[in-house]
Design a protein around this motif. Structure first.
Motif, PDB file in Angstrom:
ATOM      1  N   UNK A  87      16.585  -4.168 -45.300  1.00  0.00           N
ATOM      2  CA  UNK A  87      16.989  -4.524 -43.933  1.00  0.00           C
ATOM      3  C   UNK A  87      16.488  -5.898 -43.514  1.00  0.00           C
ATOM      4  N   UNK A  88      15.805  -6.598 -44.424  1.00  0.00           N
ATOM      5  CA  UNK A  88      15.310  -7.935 -44.129  1.00  0.00           C
ATOM      6  C   UNK A  88      13.940  -7.972 -43.501  1.00  0.00           C
ATOM      7  N   UNK A  89      13.383  -6.808 -43.160  1.00  0.00           N
ATOM      8  CA  UNK A  89      12.061  -6.734 -42.535  1.00  0.00           C
ATOM      9  C   UNK A  89      10.992  -6.649 -43.616  1.00  0.00           C
ATOM     10  N   UNK A  90       9.941  -7.448 -43.465  1.00  0.00           N
ATOM     11  CA  UNK A  90       8.830  -7.410 -44.411  1.00  0.00           C
ATOM     12  C   UNK A  90       7.810  -6.366 -43.972  1.00  0.00           C
ATOM     13  N   UNK A  91       7.360  -5.577 -44.942  1.00  0.00           N
ATOM     14  CA  UNK A  91       6.389  -4.537 -44.674  1.00  0.00           C
ATOM     15  C   UNK A  91       5.297  -4.588 -45.732  1.00  0.00           C
ATOM     16  N   UNK A  92       4.107  -4.094 -45.375  1.00  0.00           N
ATOM     17  CA  UNK A  92       3.026  -3.980 -46.338  1.00  0.00           C
ATOM     18  C   UNK A  92       3.158  -2.651 -47.072  1.00  0.00           C
ATOM     19  N   UNK A  93       3.115  -2.709 -48.389  1.00  0.00           N
ATOM     20  CA  UNK A  93       3.237  -1.503 -49.205  1.00  0.00           C
ATOM     21  C   UNK A  93       2.119  -1.495 -50.227  1.00  0.00           C
ATOM     22  N   UNK A  94       1.857  -0.325 -50.792  1.00  0.00           N
ATOM     23  CA  UNK A  94       0.858  -0.194 -51.853  1.00  0.00           C
ATOM     24  C   UNK A  94       1.547  -0.265 -53.214  1.00  0.00           C
ATOM     25  N   UNK A  95       1.048  -1.159 -54.048  1.00  0.00           N
ATOM     26  CA  UNK A  95       1.658  -1.328 -55.366  1.00  0.00           C
ATOM     27  C   UNK A  95       1.595  -0.050 -56.187  1.00  0.00           C
ATOM     28  N   UNK A  96       0.544   0.741 -56.013  1.00  0.00           N
ATOM     29  CA  UNK A  96       0.382   1.915 -56.866  1.00  0.00           C
ATOM     30  C   UNK A  96       1.287   3.072 -56.467  1.00  0.00           C
ATOM     31  N   UNK A  97       1.726   3.129 -55.221  1.00  0.00           N
ATOM     32  CA  UNK A  97       2.543   4.248 -54.772  1.00  0.00           C
ATOM     33  C   UNK A  97       4.008   3.847 -54.583  1.00  0.00           C
ATOM     34  N   UNK A  98       4.260   2.726 -53.932  1.00  0.00           N
ATOM     35  CA  UNK A  98       5.643   2.253 -53.790  1.00  0.00           C
ATOM     36  C   UNK A  98       6.102   1.476 -55.022  1.00  0.00           C
ATOM     37  N   UNK A  99       5.185   1.018 -55.823  1.00  0.00           N
ATOM     38  CA  UNK A  99       5.476   0.282 -57.053  1.00  0.00           C
ATOM     39  C   UNK A  99       4.913   1.052 -58.233  1.00  0.00           C
ATOM     40  N   UNK A 100       4.421   0.375 -59.278  1.00  0.00           N
ATOM     41  CA  UNK A 100       4.158  -1.067 -59.301  1.00  0.00           C
ATOM     42  C   UNK A 100       5.380  -1.927 -59.572  1.00  0.00           C
ATOM     43  N   UNK A 101       6.541  -1.318 -59.866  1.00  0.00           N
ATOM     44  CA  UNK A 101       7.732  -2.116 -60.165  1.00  0.00           C
ATOM     45  C   UNK A 101       8.538  -2.305 -58.881  1.00  0.00           C
ATOM     46  N   UNK A 102       8.830  -3.579 -58.585  1.00  0.00           N
ATOM     47  CA  UNK A 102       9.602  -3.934 -57.401  1.00  0.00           C
ATOM     48  C   UNK A 102      10.747  -4.857 -57.796  1.00  0.00           C
ATOM     49  N   UNK A 103      11.739  -4.924 -56.928  1.00  0.00           N
ATOM     50  CA  UNK A 103      12.754  -5.960 -57.015  1.00  0.00           C
ATOM     51  C   UNK A 103      12.025  -7.294 -56.819  1.00  0.00           C
ATOM     52  N   UNK A 104      12.048  -8.140 -57.844  1.00  0.00           N
ATOM     53  CA  UNK A 104      11.259  -9.365 -57.787  1.00  0.00           C
ATOM     54  C   UNK A 104      11.605 -10.270 -56.630  1.00  0.00           C
ATOM     55  N   UNK A 105      12.878 -10.296 -56.240  1.00  0.00           N
ATOM     56  CA  UNK A 105      13.304 -11.194 -55.174  1.00  0.00           C
ATOM     57  C   UNK A 105      12.821 -10.740 -53.804  1.00  0.00           C
TER      58      UNK A 105
END
Length: 267
Positions: A230-248
């Motif tokens: 949605x274009x909004x930046x949020x703080x996330x935890x790499x260990x639970x929401x990641x560690x793999x993310x869309x790099x962009x």
């Protein structure tokens, strides 16, 4: 979610593997659930098994066994939560993928390459490190593809990493006409690689936070800013929401900070 299990896993093998130790444990349930990009949370010796853990990479699954990458030989039984995290996504159709790994963080990439090849994709590797002795996974990569490029900061193997890694990655992407970039590297190298991929319109998936402090989300030591769909930046935890993310979508310049425009900042 990875649907992890808590298990006391018997160590059935250990051997030198580059600058680390490849440790094989028997855990059939976890092995069946493993996908490249998952990790394990290992109880720290002498600590509380419920809290004091550290994240370690899971390299691959084979039958009822998992291979972990540890810095030293372990005790005969390991207290693990495994598998954890979000794995690398697979393309919907066969593609050409460039896999970029740095030092031992490159550990998950050979298993990822095997998965991609089994689905009909093509793969190539760029493996980087400070020096030749820190390169990881070179033999495994060469067993899977002839397209393996080595980069070292001191020039002791392959090409010099230099001051413009984005240019080198961009050249590799162009030479391959790659559709996808997967990274398992330091934030600096991943950020440069993602920038090169984005400039070429190449989708990127990147593992962030290889040195996760606890691996379970309790310590909040792996928080990073990520821009959502949605274009909004949020703080996330790499260990639970990641560690793999869309790099962009990773706010690379904001790692280790709380950008002012992140949702909730200053509240």
């Amino acid at each position: 979610m990875a649907n992890p299990v808590v298990v006391r896993a018997e160590v059935v093998g250990t051997r030198a593997d580059g600058p680390g130790r490849r440790v094989t444990v028997r855990c059939a349930t976890a092995a069946a659930r493993f996908r490249p990009g998952h990790f394990a949370a290992l109880a720290a010796p002498g600590g509380s098994v419920e809290v004091l853990r550290r994240a370690v990479p899971v390299l691959r699954a084979d039958g009822d066994a998992l291979d972990l990458l540890l810095p030293a030989d372990p005790p005969p039984v390991l207290d693990l939560i495994v598998p954890l995290g979000t794995p690398y996504p697979q393309p919907d159709a066969p593609a050409c993928a460039l896999l970029l790994g740095e030092d031992t963080q490159a550990g998950p990439l050979p298993a990822l390459a095997e998965q991609l090849l089994a689905a009909g994709s093509q793969v190539a590797f760029v493996l980087a490190a400070a020096t030749a002795g820190r390169l990881y996974g070179v033999d495994a990569a060469r067993a899977l593809t002839a397209d393996v490029l080595l980069l070292t900061a001191d020039g002791s193997a392959g090409l010099p990493l230099g001051d413009d890694p984005a240019a080198l990655v961009g050249q590799a992407l162009a030479a391959l006409d790659a559709d996808l970039l997967y990274t398992a590297a330091t934030p600096a190298l991943s950020a440069a690689a993602v920038a090169a991929a984005t400039a070429r319109g190449v989708r990127s998936w990147t593992a962030v936070g290889a040195d996760l402090p606890c691996g379970t989300g309790l310590c909040l030591g792996c928080v990073l800013p990520v821009r959502d769909a949605d274009g909004v930046s949020r703080l996330v935890r790499a260990c639970t929401e990641g560690p793999v993310f869309d790099g962009a979508r990773v706010r690379w310049s904001g790692l280790g900070t709380v950008p002012a425009d992140v949702e909730g900042a200053g509240q």
